[in-house]
Design a protein around this motif. Sequence first.
Motif, PDB file in Angstrom:
ATOM      1  N   HIS A   1       0.987  -1.210   0.140  1.00 19.56           N
ATOM      2  CA  HIS A   1       0.123  -0.058   0.004  1.00 19.56           C
ATOM      3  C   HIS A   1       0.879   1.138  -0.111  1.00 19.56           C
ATOM      4  CE1 HIS A   1      -3.976  -2.113   0.754  1.00 19.56           C
ATOM      5  NE2 HIS A   1      -3.154  -2.968   1.464  1.00 19.56           N
ATOM      6  N   ASN A   2       0.324   2.256  -0.375  1.00 20.22           N
ATOM      7  CA  ASN A   2       1.076   3.573  -0.541  1.00 20.22           C
ATOM      8  C   ASN A   2       1.102   4.275   0.857  1.00 20.22           C
ATOM      9  OD1 ASN A   2       2.527   5.703  -1.620  1.00 20.22           O
ATOM     10  ND2 ASN A   2       0.493   6.997  -2.376  1.00 20.22           N
ATOM     11  N   VAL A   3       1.585   3.675   1.826  1.00 17.16           N
ATOM     12  CA  VAL A   3       1.716   4.232   3.177  1.00 17.16           C
ATOM     13  C   VAL A   3       2.992   3.904   3.689  1.00 17.16           C
ATOM     14  CG1 VAL A   3       0.702   2.132   4.081  1.00 17.16           C
ATOM     15  CG2 VAL A   3       0.756   4.098   5.499  1.00 17.16           C
ATOM     16  N   LYS A   4       3.731   4.845   4.393  1.00 15.28           N
ATOM     17  CA  LYS A   4       4.855   4.442   5.129  1.00 15.28           C
ATOM     18  C   LYS A   4       4.860   4.374   6.557  1.00 15.28           C
ATOM     19  CE  LYS A   4       7.369   7.650   1.860  1.00 15.28           C
ATOM     20  NZ  LYS A   4       6.396   7.949   0.972  1.00 15.28           N
ATOM     21  N   ILE A   5       5.801   3.453   7.008  1.00  9.65           N
ATOM     22  CA  ILE A   5       5.964   2.830   8.404  1.00  9.65           C
ATOM     23  C   ILE A   5       6.810   3.448   9.201  1.00  9.65           C
ATOM     24  CG2 ILE A   5       5.619   0.854   9.675  1.00  9.65           C
ATOM     25  CD1 ILE A   5       3.411   1.028   7.970  1.00  9.65           C
ATOM     26  N   LEU A   6       6.553   4.023  10.393  1.00  8.41           N
ATOM     27  CA  LEU A   6       7.699   4.399  11.200  1.00  8.41           C
ATOM     28  C   LEU A   6       7.610   3.904  12.531  1.00  8.41           C
ATOM     29  CD1 LEU A   6       9.835   6.731  12.090  1.00  8.41           C
ATOM     30  CD2 LEU A   6       7.923   8.351  12.588  1.00  8.41           C
ATOM     31  N   GLY A   7       8.716   3.310  13.291  1.00  6.22           N
ATOM     32  CA  GLY A   7       8.540   2.534  14.297  1.00  6.22           C
ATOM     33  C   GLY A   7       9.089   3.443  15.592  1.00  6.22           C
ATOM     34  N   ILE A   8       8.423   3.392  16.740  1.00  6.70           N
ATOM     35  CA  ILE A   8       8.821   3.806  17.861  1.00  6.70           C
ATOM     36  C   ILE A   8       9.244   2.581  18.820  1.00  6.70           C
ATOM     37  CG2 ILE A   8       8.295   5.190  19.960  1.00  6.70           C
ATOM     38  CD1 ILE A   8       6.828   7.105  18.097  1.00  6.70           C
ATOM     39  N   ASN A   9      10.164   2.446  19.494  1.00  4.15           N
ATOM     40  CA  ASN A   9      10.615   1.308  20.215  1.00  4.15           C
ATOM     41  C   ASN A   9      10.291   1.215  21.560  1.00  4.15           C
ATOM     42  OD1 ASN A   9      11.826  -1.373  20.593  1.00  4.15           O
ATOM     43  ND2 ASN A   9      13.875  -0.262  21.333  1.00  4.15           N
ATOM     44  N   ARG A  10       9.251   0.168  21.851  1.00  3.05           N
ATOM     45  CA  ARG A  10       8.971  -0.178  23.323  1.00  3.05           C
ATOM     46  C   ARG A  10       9.084  -1.615  23.379  1.00  3.05           C
ATOM     47  NH1 ARG A  10       9.071   2.852  27.566  1.00  3.05           N
ATOM     48  NH2 ARG A  10       7.900   5.005  27.418  1.00  3.05           N
ATOM     49  N   GLY A  11       9.979  -2.239  22.744  1.00  7.65           N
ATOM     50  CA  GLY A  11      10.314  -3.498  22.670  1.00  7.65           C
ATOM     51  C   GLY A  11      11.577  -3.617  23.625  1.00  7.65           C
ATOM     52  N   ARG A  12      12.415  -4.724  22.796  1.00  7.84           N
ATOM     53  CA  ARG A  12      13.609  -5.194  23.398  1.00  7.84           C
ATOM     54  C   ARG A  12      14.947  -4.634  22.432  1.00  7.84           C
ATOM     55  NH1 ARG A  12      10.700  -9.462  25.158  1.00  7.84           N
ATOM     56  NH2 ARG A  12      11.243 -10.635  23.334  1.00  7.84           N
ATOM     57  N   LEU A  13      15.191  -5.449  21.471  1.00  8.94           N
ATOM     58  CA  LEU A  13      16.157  -4.855  20.575  1.00  8.94           C
ATOM     59  C   LEU A  13      15.965  -3.718  19.637  1.00  8.94           C
ATOM     60  CD1 LEU A  13      17.816  -8.265  19.195  1.00  8.94           C
ATOM     61  CD2 LEU A  13      18.792  -6.455  20.581  1.00  8.94           C
ATOM     62  N   GLY A  14      14.730  -3.837  18.904  1.00 10.27           N
ATOM     63  CA  GLY A  14      14.460  -2.579  18.127  1.00 10.27           C
ATOM     64  C   GLY A  14      15.081  -2.380  16.872  1.00 10.27           C
ATOM     65  N   PHE A  15      15.410  -3.402  16.014  1.00  8.76           N
ATOM     66  CA  PHE A  15      15.971  -3.101  14.859  1.00  8.76           C
ATOM     67  C   PHE A  15      15.186  -2.436  13.866  1.00  8.76           C
ATOM     68  CE2 PHE A  15      19.253  -5.952  15.674  1.00  8.76           C
ATOM     69  CZ  PHE A  15      20.425  -5.729  15.291  1.00  8.76           C
ATOM     70  N   LEU A  16      13.726  -2.480  13.869  1.00  6.86           N
ATOM     71  CA  LEU A  16      12.927  -1.770  13.083  1.00  6.86           C
ATOM     72  C   LEU A  16      12.285  -0.672  13.555  1.00  6.86           C
ATOM     73  CD1 LEU A  16      11.192  -5.265  11.626  1.00  6.86           C
ATOM     74  CD2 LEU A  16      13.033  -3.853  10.363  1.00  6.86           C
ATOM     75  N   THR A  17      12.003  -0.677  15.022  1.00 12.34           N
ATOM     76  CA  THR A  17      11.409   0.329  15.653  1.00 12.34           C
ATOM     77  C   THR A  17      12.482   1.206  16.282  1.00 12.34           C
ATOM     78  OG1 THR A  17      10.994  -1.098  17.456  1.00 12.34           O
ATOM     79  CG2 THR A  17       9.281  -0.830  16.010  1.00 12.34           C
ATOM     80  N   ASP A  18      13.163   2.077  15.520  1.00 15.06           N
ATOM     81  CA  ASP A  18      14.298   2.894  16.085  1.00 15.06           C
ATOM     82  C   ASP A  18      14.354   3.959  16.624  1.00 15.06           C
ATOM     83  OD1 ASP A  18      15.505   3.211  12.482  1.00 15.06           O
ATOM     84  OD2 ASP A  18      13.633   3.860  13.702  1.00 15.06           O
TER      85      ASP A  18
END
Length: 295
Positions: free
Chosen positions: A85-102
């Motif tokens: 889909h034509n939507v961008k994803i941004l991640g805020i880390n509330r987990g452990r490692l956070g390689f994608l939610t940076d």
Amino acid sequence: MSHFSHIGLLGRRDSESTKYSLNRLIDFLSKRDVQMYLDEETSLEMPECKLPIKSRGELAKVCDLVIVVGGDGSLLAAARAFAGHNVKILGINRGRLGFLTDISPEEIEYKVGEVLEGAYEHEKRFLLELGVQRNNATIAHGCGLNDVVLHPGKFIRMIEFELFIDDEFVCRQRSDGLIVSTPTGSTAYALSGGGPIMHPSLDAIAIVPMNPHTLSSRPIVVNAQSKIRIFISYSNHLSPHVTCDGQTHVVTEVGDVVEIQKSERSLSLIHPKDHNFFETCRSKLGWASQRGNHD
């Protein structure tokens, strides 16, 4: 003026820290010229929130940005809904490692503010498509941003299977299973299995055996256009499972054929402007962080 106008918010379930960050994010975005929507599943954790509620399918149609608050698992779940889909994803880390939610929770206002002003880096991440064939008919589909994994399920027993790449026989193997990983997933489960770390820009797939019976068996990296086929040998006395991103699974039978290939859909992932893959590796994996003296 904000670079994005319609923003969807999605958070990890059963997490007080996630709710805190979401409320902080909502407070910050309410002062901007943007329309916010709350993910339907996330809204169950925030009944007091007054934002319009939409399903992930609806968010994919109306939003130009979705912000995921949680760990990498939360973003992996979102990937299946928003890929293609034509939507961008941004991640805020509330987990452990956070390689994608940076983005760290302490940086929400500063980093998200920069993104809204157009200061961000954008990259495409490809997914893997899974198909399971039984008696020449497709019985299951799946997709994963990180990996597709063949494993014994609840039984601790070796699996026997035959591996083919682009219809060429590679090997017959007895092992605890097989990890087929994208570059995105190379820093996840595949890494713990001894697989290589692949830069996200690579158009490649890693095939990583899990505790193979033959010590000479090693990971293989192939072109991402390759078609991977796994035949579940008749000698198995169990029903191996196939799992996508550790979140969806299929139970196979002997004689089934597991087919894996690059998906036509991709995920539009964005990072803050100062994002650096190798810096992420240093901080998340504990690599030495100081350069030597080259004088």
